[in-house]
Design an enzyme around this catalytic site. Structure first.
Site, PDB file in Angstrom:
ATOM      1  N   LYS A 147      -8.762  -4.291   7.617  1.00 53.76           N
ATOM      2  CA  LYS A 147      -9.550  -4.795   6.493  1.00 53.76           C
ATOM      3  C   LYS A 147      -9.424  -6.321   6.397  1.00 53.76           C
ATOM      4  CE  LYS A 147     -10.056  -0.369   6.097  1.00 53.76           C
ATOM      5  NZ  LYS A 147      -9.273   0.468   5.185  1.00 53.76           N
ATOM      6  N   TYR A 199      -6.435   6.024  -1.516  1.00 51.38           N
ATOM      7  CA  TYR A 199      -7.322   6.015  -0.356  1.00 51.38           C
ATOM      8  C   TYR A 199      -7.417   7.434   0.219  1.00 51.38           C
ATOM      9  CZ  TYR A 199      -9.045   5.056   4.323  1.00 51.38           C
ATOM     10  OH  TYR A 199      -9.775   5.074   5.485  1.00 51.38           O
ATOM     11  N   ARG A 205       5.895  -0.307  24.740  1.00 54.69           N
ATOM     12  CA  ARG A 205       5.958   0.469  23.495  1.00 54.69           C
ATOM     13  C   ARG A 205       7.120  -0.010  22.639  1.00 54.69           C
ATOM     14  NH1 ARG A 205       8.606   4.919  23.792  1.00 54.69           N
ATOM     15  NH2 ARG A 205       7.573   5.753  25.621  1.00 54.69           N
ATOM     16  N   ASP A 232       1.000  -0.068  -0.599  1.00 57.62           N
ATOM     17  CA  ASP A 232      -0.138  -0.320   0.294  1.00 57.62           C
ATOM     18  C   ASP A 232      -0.817  -1.580  -0.229  1.00 57.62           C
ATOM     19  OD1 ASP A 232      -2.665  -0.443   1.487  1.00 57.62           O
ATOM     20  OD2 ASP A 232      -2.833   1.737   1.667  1.00 57.62           O
TER      21      ASP A 232
HETATM   22  C1  LIG Z   1      -8.581   1.663   5.274  1.00 59.97           C
HETATM   23  C2  LIG Z   1      -7.389   1.907   4.461  1.00 59.97           C
HETATM   24  C3  LIG Z   1      -6.298   2.616   4.994  1.00 59.97           C
HETATM   25  C4  LIG Z   1      -6.330   3.225   6.379  1.00 59.97           C
HETATM   26  O1  LIG Z   1      -6.355   2.236   7.383  1.00 59.97           O
HETATM   27  P1  LIG Z   1      -7.060   2.422   8.813  1.00 59.97           P
HETATM   28  O2  LIG Z   1      -6.862   1.104   9.455  1.00 59.97           O
HETATM   29  O3  LIG Z   1      -8.496   2.771   8.560  1.00 59.97           O
HETATM   30  O4  LIG Z   1      -6.354   3.523   9.511  1.00 59.97           O
HETATM   31  C5  LIG Z   1      -5.182   2.763   4.195  1.00 59.97           C
HETATM   32  N1  LIG Z   1      -5.132   2.272   2.931  1.00 59.97           N
HETATM   33  C6  LIG Z   1      -6.166   1.589   2.399  1.00 59.97           C
HETATM   34  C7  LIG Z   1      -6.052   1.046   1.016  1.00 59.97           C
HETATM   35  C8  LIG Z   1      -7.317   1.386   3.139  1.00 59.97           C
HETATM   36  O5  LIG Z   1      -8.352   0.722   2.598  1.00 59.97           O
END
Ligand SMILES: *Cc1c(COP(=O)(O)O)cnc(C)c1O
Length: 381
Positions: free
Chosen positions: A195, A98, A46, A170
């Site tokens: 993604k 999001y 961890r 983000d």
């Molecule tokens: C999918 C997404 C998240 C969340 O991520 P996860 O891997 O699904 O937990 C956060 N911000 C954006 C812009 C996203 O597309």
């Protein structure tokens, strides 16, 4: 060294003992101590894991930061970084956000005494007005999900800095291949690596990169305390995906540009949201980024067409998520934004005629032909 080179070489030349080109997966959670008070640098997985270390160093370098942190999902990454803050702290946040991030902020973190004001970050005066004495950070998504609104990161980071706030970006939609917010003045970058970075719809992961040793130290403590660390096999899958990020992003973008042009001229499509189609967005991205990405949203003429389009697409898959090699289409009003109250959703433009397309790396002619036949059928019904 250029980004393509660094991406392709992730993990190479790191395993000196065997010379393994592909960095191994260290499943071991425990590490033997050499003697009292002396360790190899690894005690417990961890806290640190050799495979995760390679990924964390790679993403930190790619984003130009001083520390990288791999978490078990994008949401886990956002939750972990919010561990930097305390009850009473306030945040200014992208209005078009999001849905999962909105849910974390409003349904979970408000219970811990954090508060959030949602602002259209394209309006810098509104940002200045929203910043109060307890504001600790501005949280930016750019381009936004799903309306592809582009924020001037340099400008907002400057406003935040003057007010003594952090800027958190983000960067999921752009990846460091197209945009590096830390170079523009941001302090923290977060990714849903599920993604584009992973890119193959086969691993759930989140990444954080911070600027400065102090933030890196604090976040290392928080990552270890919360424990939402990415597992070693998922770490390896993510690194494998990232090696081809440059090639994939170029292809996603090439296809997206062609599809955006096709949709724009279609009589059944009212509006297309792709950053280069909007002159203001394009001008900002031409300054702060190296591309426009692979995400497109579009509004069809009436909501009665939606079901037919989703059912009749053959190549493009009706599925949540984005950024993978396969093209996916979603219906934000019912999926990603289902947790956003309907008044807010409609007011920001996420109406029931909006579809969001994550353009994959298939041949663009096949994708356009698929959309064309589905739109034709929807028109006949
Ligand atoms: C999918 C997404 C998240 C969340 O991520 P996860 O891997 O699904 O937990 C956060 N911000 C954006 C812009 C996203 O597309």
């Amino acid at each position: 060294m250029k980004l393509e080179t660094r991406l392709a070489q992730i993990g190479n030349k790191k395993e000196k003992k065997t010379g393994a080109v592909n960095f191994p997966v260290y499943f071991s959670t425990a590490y033997e101590h050499i003697s009292l008070g002396v360790s190899t640098g690894y005690d417990y997985s961890r806290t640190a894991n050799p495979t995760r270390d390679v990924l964390e160093e790679a993403i930190s370098q790619l984003e130009g930061g001083n520390g990288g942190f791999a978490c078990s999902s994008g949401m886990a990454a956002i939750h972990t970084l919010m561990g930097l803050f305390s009850a009473g702290d306030h945040f200014v946040v992208s209005l078009d956000l999001y849905g999962g991030t909105y849910r974390l902020f409003e349904e979970v973190l408000t219970r811990f005494g954090l508060s959030f004001t949602y602002v259209d970050l394209r309006r810098s005066d509104d940002v200045k007005r929203a910043i109060g004495p307890n504001t600790k950070a501005v949280f930016i998504e750019s381009p936004t999900n799903p309306l592809m609104q582009v924020t001037d990161l340099k400008q907002i980071a400057q406003i935040a800095k003057q007010a003594g706030c952090y800027t958190i970006v983000d960067n999921t939609f752009m990846t460091p291949y197209f945009q590096r917010p830390l170079e523009l003045g941001a302090d923290i970058v977060v990714h849903s690596a599920t993604k584009y970075l992973g890119g193959h719809n086969d691993v759930l992961a989140g990444l954080i990169v911070v600027k400065g040793d102090e933030l890196a130290e604090r976040l290392r403590f928080i990552q270890n305390s919360i424990g939402a660390a990415l597992g070693p096999l998922d770490t390896w899958l993510l690194m494998r995906g990232m090696k081809t990020l440059a090639l994939r992003m170029e292809k996603h973008q090439e296809n997206a540009l062609a599809i955006a042009e096709y949709l724009k001229q279609h009589p059944l499509v009212d509006e297309v949201f792709y950053p280069s189609l909007n002159p203001e967005s394009k001008a900002i991205l031409d300054e702060q980024a190296d591309g426009y990405g692979g995400m497109i949203s579009f509004r069809v003429r009436n909501s009665g067409m939606i079901a037919s389009i989703l059912e009749n697409l053959n190549v493009i898959t009706y599925a949540e998520s984005l950024g993978g090699v396969e093209s996916l289409i979603t219906y934000p009003a019912r999926q990603t934004h289902a947790d956003v109250p309907v008044e807010i959703r409609e007011s920001i433009g996420v109406c029931d005629r909006l579809l969001r397309l994550s353009v994959g790396i298939e041949h663009k002619e096949d994708l356009i032909a698929d959309l064309d036949q589905a739109l034709k059928k929807a028109d006949q019904e």
